[in-house]
Design an enzyme around this catalytic site. Sequence first.
Site, PDB file in Angstrom:
ATOM      1  N   LYS A 194      35.588  38.867  39.706  1.00 43.69           N
ATOM      2  CA  LYS A 194      37.006  38.487  39.678  1.00 43.69           C
ATOM      3  C   LYS A 194      37.820  39.771  39.800  1.00 43.69           C
ATOM      4  O   LYS A 194      37.633  40.709  39.009  1.00 43.69           O
ATOM      5  CB  LYS A 194      37.291  37.830  38.338  1.00 43.69           C
TER       6      LYS A 194
HETATM    7  C1  E4P Z   1      40.806  31.416  35.238  1.00 45.54           C
HETATM    8  O1  E4P Z   1      40.297  31.924  36.220  1.00 45.54           O
HETATM    9  C2  E4P Z   1      42.000  31.988  34.601  1.00 45.54           C
HETATM   10  O2  E4P Z   1      41.725  33.269  34.102  1.00 45.54           O
HETATM   11  C3  E4P Z   1      42.471  31.066  33.505  1.00 45.54           C
HETATM   12  O3  E4P Z   1      42.506  29.757  34.023  1.00 45.54           O
HETATM   13  C4  E4P Z   1      43.826  31.472  32.957  1.00 45.54           C
HETATM   14  O4  E4P Z   1      44.273  30.487  32.077  1.00 45.54           O
HETATM   15  P1  E4P Z   1      45.534  30.707  31.094  1.00 45.54           P
HETATM   16  O5  E4P Z   1      46.756  30.856  31.923  1.00 45.54           O
HETATM   17  O6  E4P Z   1      45.559  29.451  30.267  1.00 45.54           O
HETATM   18  O7  E4P Z   1      45.237  31.929  30.286  1.00 45.54           O
END
Ligand code: E4P
Length: 220
Positions: free
Chosen positions: A83
Amino acid sequence: MKIFLDTANVQKIKEAAAMGLCDGITTNPTIILKEGRDHKEVINEISALISGPISVEGIGETADEMAKDAVEFSKWGKNIVAKVPMTKEGLKAVRALEAKGIPTNVTLVFSPAQALLAAKAGASYISPFVGRLDDISQDGMALIAEILAILKNYGFKSQVIVASVRSPMHVVEAAKAGAHIATVPPDVFDKLFSHPLTDKGIKMFIEDYKKANAAAGAKK
Ligand code: E4P
């Protein structure tokens, strides 16, 4: 639509996998912090449980640092996805990692322009954050429709992961929009199963089953 779980909670992953409902996992440092576990140890364990992609996020700020993190993460299990944040350095890392055969997930995407660039750089996955947009009174799901239209126009290979999901309706809207994937936190995943009429119906059928047997027994 594929369902990924947005968690590093091994019990929740096992439960969803037992129903064939876990096509992959996304994590971030905040999600791993919630489990109070070491990054490598938990990713290792998740990788033994599921065969789908597992996104792991590091803290590198330059393309070289991100690529170095990603190479290390890819040793932690099969199907590891690196990521990387939606920055110039992030997209340099995308290009280098995809060329090496390490799939990437461009995270923290909040605009169609960012998604276009991530797709052009060759990202395997693009993660627009719908909930965080809704939080600031912008329409998160409208962004998904725009990104999907752009990817379709040019036949980009990137898959859209609807991220920052906050409610069952985000999941339903993602499926209606034709998103490739929604990554769902465990509390929202559990809510997808429920309907009060299902509970009411089960209760009634159990009671009637017992009544039917009791009535038949009384006739004998
Ligand atoms: C996933 O890839 C993201 O990091 C995650 O969905 C972020 O979620 P949040 O906005 O609830 O922290």
